[in-house]
Scaffold this motif. Structure first.
Motif, mmCIF file in Angstrom:
data_model
loop_
_atom_site.group_PDB
_atom_site.id
_atom_site.type_symbol
_atom_site.label_atom_id
_atom_site.label_comp_id
_atom_site.label_asym_id
_atom_site.label_seq_id
_atom_site.Cartn_x
_atom_site.Cartn_y
_atom_site.Cartn_z
ATOM 1 N N GLU A 61 0.813 -1.215 0.000
ATOM 2 C CA GLU A 61 0.000 0.000 0.000
ATOM 3 C C GLU A 61 0.849 1.269 0.000
ATOM 4 O O GLU A 61 0.313 2.382 -0.006
ATOM 5 N N SER A 62 2.180 1.106 0.023
ATOM 6 C CA SER A 62 3.127 2.236 0.032
ATOM 7 C C SER A 62 2.877 3.168 1.213
ATOM 8 O O SER A 62 2.953 4.391 1.083
ATOM 9 N N THR A 63 2.608 2.584 2.376
ATOM 10 C CA THR A 63 2.345 3.405 3.565
ATOM 11 C C THR A 63 3.415 3.189 4.629
ATOM 12 O O THR A 63 4.049 2.130 4.706
ATOM 13 N N VAL A 64 3.581 4.211 5.437
ATOM 14 C CA VAL A 64 4.548 4.203 6.529
ATOM 15 C C VAL A 64 3.835 4.660 7.793
ATOM 16 O O VAL A 64 3.044 5.612 7.752
ATOM 17 N N THR A 65 4.103 3.996 8.906
ATOM 18 C CA THR A 65 3.464 4.352 10.172
ATOM 19 C C THR A 65 4.508 4.813 11.176
ATOM 20 O O THR A 65 5.555 4.171 11.328
ATOM 21 N N ILE A 66 4.225 5.926 11.840
ATOM 22 C CA ILE A 66 5.058 6.408 12.932
ATOM 23 C C ILE A 66 4.197 6.526 14.181
ATOM 24 O O ILE A 66 2.971 6.675 14.092
ATOM 25 N N ILE A 67 4.826 6.434 15.332
ATOM 26 C CA ILE A 67 4.138 6.608 16.617
ATOM 27 C C ILE A 67 4.960 7.603 17.425
ATOM 28 O O ILE A 67 6.176 7.471 17.526
ATOM 29 N N PHE A 68 4.305 8.594 17.974
ATOM 30 C CA PHE A 68 5.036 9.609 18.727
ATOM 31 C C PHE A 68 4.222 10.078 19.923
ATOM 32 O O PHE A 68 2.989 9.972 19.949
ATOM 33 N N LYS A 69 4.935 10.586 20.900
ATOM 34 C CA LYS A 69 4.308 11.108 22.107
ATOM 35 C C LYS A 69 4.355 12.627 22.073
ATOM 36 O O LYS A 69 5.353 13.220 21.648
ATOM 37 N N ILE A 70 3.303 13.268 22.514
ATOM 38 C CA ILE A 70 3.266 14.728 22.565
ATOM 39 C C ILE A 70 4.091 15.193 23.760
ATOM 40 O O ILE A 70 3.694 15.028 24.908
ATOM 41 N N VAL A 71 5.257 15.756 23.465
ATOM 42 C CA VAL A 71 6.167 16.180 24.531
ATOM 43 C C VAL A 71 6.533 17.660 24.438
ATOM 44 O O VAL A 71 7.229 18.186 25.306
ATOM 45 N N GLY A 72 6.093 18.336 23.405
ATOM 46 C CA GLY A 72 6.432 19.748 23.235
ATOM 47 C C GLY A 72 5.627 20.360 22.110
ATOM 48 O O GLY A 72 4.714 19.730 21.565
ATOM 49 N N GLY A 112 10.823 0.546 25.921
ATOM 50 C CA GLY A 112 10.201 1.385 26.935
ATOM 51 C C GLY A 112 9.604 2.630 26.310
ATOM 52 O O GLY A 112 10.290 3.354 25.578
ATOM 53 N N GLY A 113 8.315 2.881 26.562
ATOM 54 C CA GLY A 113 7.661 4.100 26.082
ATOM 55 C C GLY A 113 7.762 4.281 24.583
ATOM 56 O O GLY A 113 7.484 3.357 23.812
ATOM 57 N N VAL A 114 8.186 5.474 24.147
ATOM 58 C CA VAL A 114 8.275 5.739 22.709
ATOM 59 C C VAL A 114 9.486 5.058 22.074
ATOM 60 O O VAL A 114 9.734 5.225 20.871
ATOM 61 N N GLY A 115 10.231 4.279 22.855
ATOM 62 C CA GLY A 115 11.273 3.441 22.278
ATOM 63 C C GLY A 115 10.714 2.143 21.729
ATOM 64 O O GLY A 115 11.430 1.358 21.097
ATOM 65 N N ILE A 116 9.430 1.904 21.924
ATOM 66 C CA ILE A 116 8.802 0.662 21.491
ATOM 67 C C ILE A 116 8.554 0.591 19.979
ATOM 68 O O ILE A 116 8.757 -0.464 19.366
ATOM 69 N N PRO A 117 8.102 1.663 19.315
ATOM 70 C CA PRO A 117 7.743 1.585 17.890
ATOM 71 C C PRO A 117 8.777 0.953 16.967
ATOM 72 O O PRO A 117 8.411 0.072 16.169
ATOM 73 N N GLY A 190 14.718 2.760 24.265
ATOM 74 C CA GLY A 190 13.924 3.409 25.302
ATOM 75 C C GLY A 190 14.738 4.471 26.002
ATOM 76 O O GLY A 190 15.801 4.884 25.522
ATOM 77 N N PRO A 191 14.280 4.931 27.147
ATOM 78 C CA PRO A 191 15.000 5.963 27.903
ATOM 79 C C PRO A 191 16.411 5.497 28.268
ATOM 80 O O PRO A 191 16.644 4.304 28.501
#
Length: 252
Positions: A61-72, A112-117, A190-191
């Motif tokens: 499908e030519s798609t890319v997924t990102i996951i991010f946390k709102i930190v700023g 851990g956290g946003v290190g998981i994606p 992770g952290p």
């Protein structure tokens, strides 16, 4: 090859507290990105790009997924993007996770956290070889922050820890290492305190770490994201030499 690209947003969804999943279309990234690489995204009304790991790709499908946390402010603006808007991307960037010589091996993913994606992207690639046994440990602050647990469970045995014990085992990811044995290789992201603890506990096992770091240029020119080597004799650029390094190659 690193390229300046654009992606058409097809999905923006909150998947946990302060955590969003975004999918966009870009054929080049979907076909060439490696697990562990990141994208340097230019967000509207900001000066510096934001480095965000690749969580998944769909070549068909030519798609890319990102996951991010709102930190700023930057990630808050990114979270406000709507379907059909276009994002400005530099990437795929950096070195990915080595995946060679794993036939009939047992692999441990520790996130851990946003290190998981980036570990999910890695896990999906590893799962293409049915001879590889995949174990996963995921760490979150609390149950409100957990995401992708079912997706990792589809890859193999998965253990979840939360700092406050509201989901899974109470404690940190290192608390879940006692029950493991016969691991041939581990990958972790992770952290920094978590990475230190994991590499110390698993120093007898072949491992790779992925570092999270704010960046300037993202192409190795500004030296804003350097990290010293373990012997103290030189430095590595996280954006270019990493973000993936051999465990204990750099001082964290």
């Amino acid at each position: 090859m690193l390229k300046l690209l654009k992606g058409k947003v097809t999905l923006v969804k909150q998947i946990a507290k302060e955590t969003l999943e975004m999918t966009f279309q870009n054929e080049y990234i979907a076909k060439t990105a490696l697990p562990g690489q990141f994208l340097h995204i230019l967000v509207k009304e900001t000066m510096l790009r934001r480095p965000i790991s690749i969580a998944n790709v769909n070549e068909e499908e030519s798609t890319v997924t990102i996951i991010f946390k709102i930190v700023g402010s930057g990630t808050k603006r990114l979270a406000n993007y709507q379907v059909n808007e276009t994002i400005n991307i530099l990437g795929p960037s950096g070195a990915g996770f080595p995946m060679e010589n794993l036939c009939n091996k047992k692999v441990l993913l520790i996130g851990g956290g946003v290190g998981i994606p980036p570990l999910y992207f890695l896990g999906k690639k590893l799962a293409e070889d049915p001879s590889i046994s995949i174990l996963t440990i995921l760490g979150f602050q609390s149950k409100e922050y957990r995401f992708y647990v079912e997706q990792f469970e589809s890859l193999g045995e998965t253990t979840v820890t939360t700092d406050d014990g509201t989901f899974g085992k109470k404690g940190f990811v290192t608390n879940a290492l006692d029950d493991l044995s016969d691991i041939d290789r581990y990958y972790t992201c992770g952290p920094t305190p978590m990475l230190r603890s994991v590499t110390e506990r698993l120093k007898h096992i072949e491992g790779y770490i992925s570092l999270e770091e704010y960046m300037g240029c993202g192409v190795g020119a500004c030296f804003a994201c350097v990290v010293p080597t373990s012997d103290g004799k030189s430095y590595r650029k996280i954006c270019q030499d990493g973000p993936v390094f051999i465990a204990n190659e750099v001082k964290i």
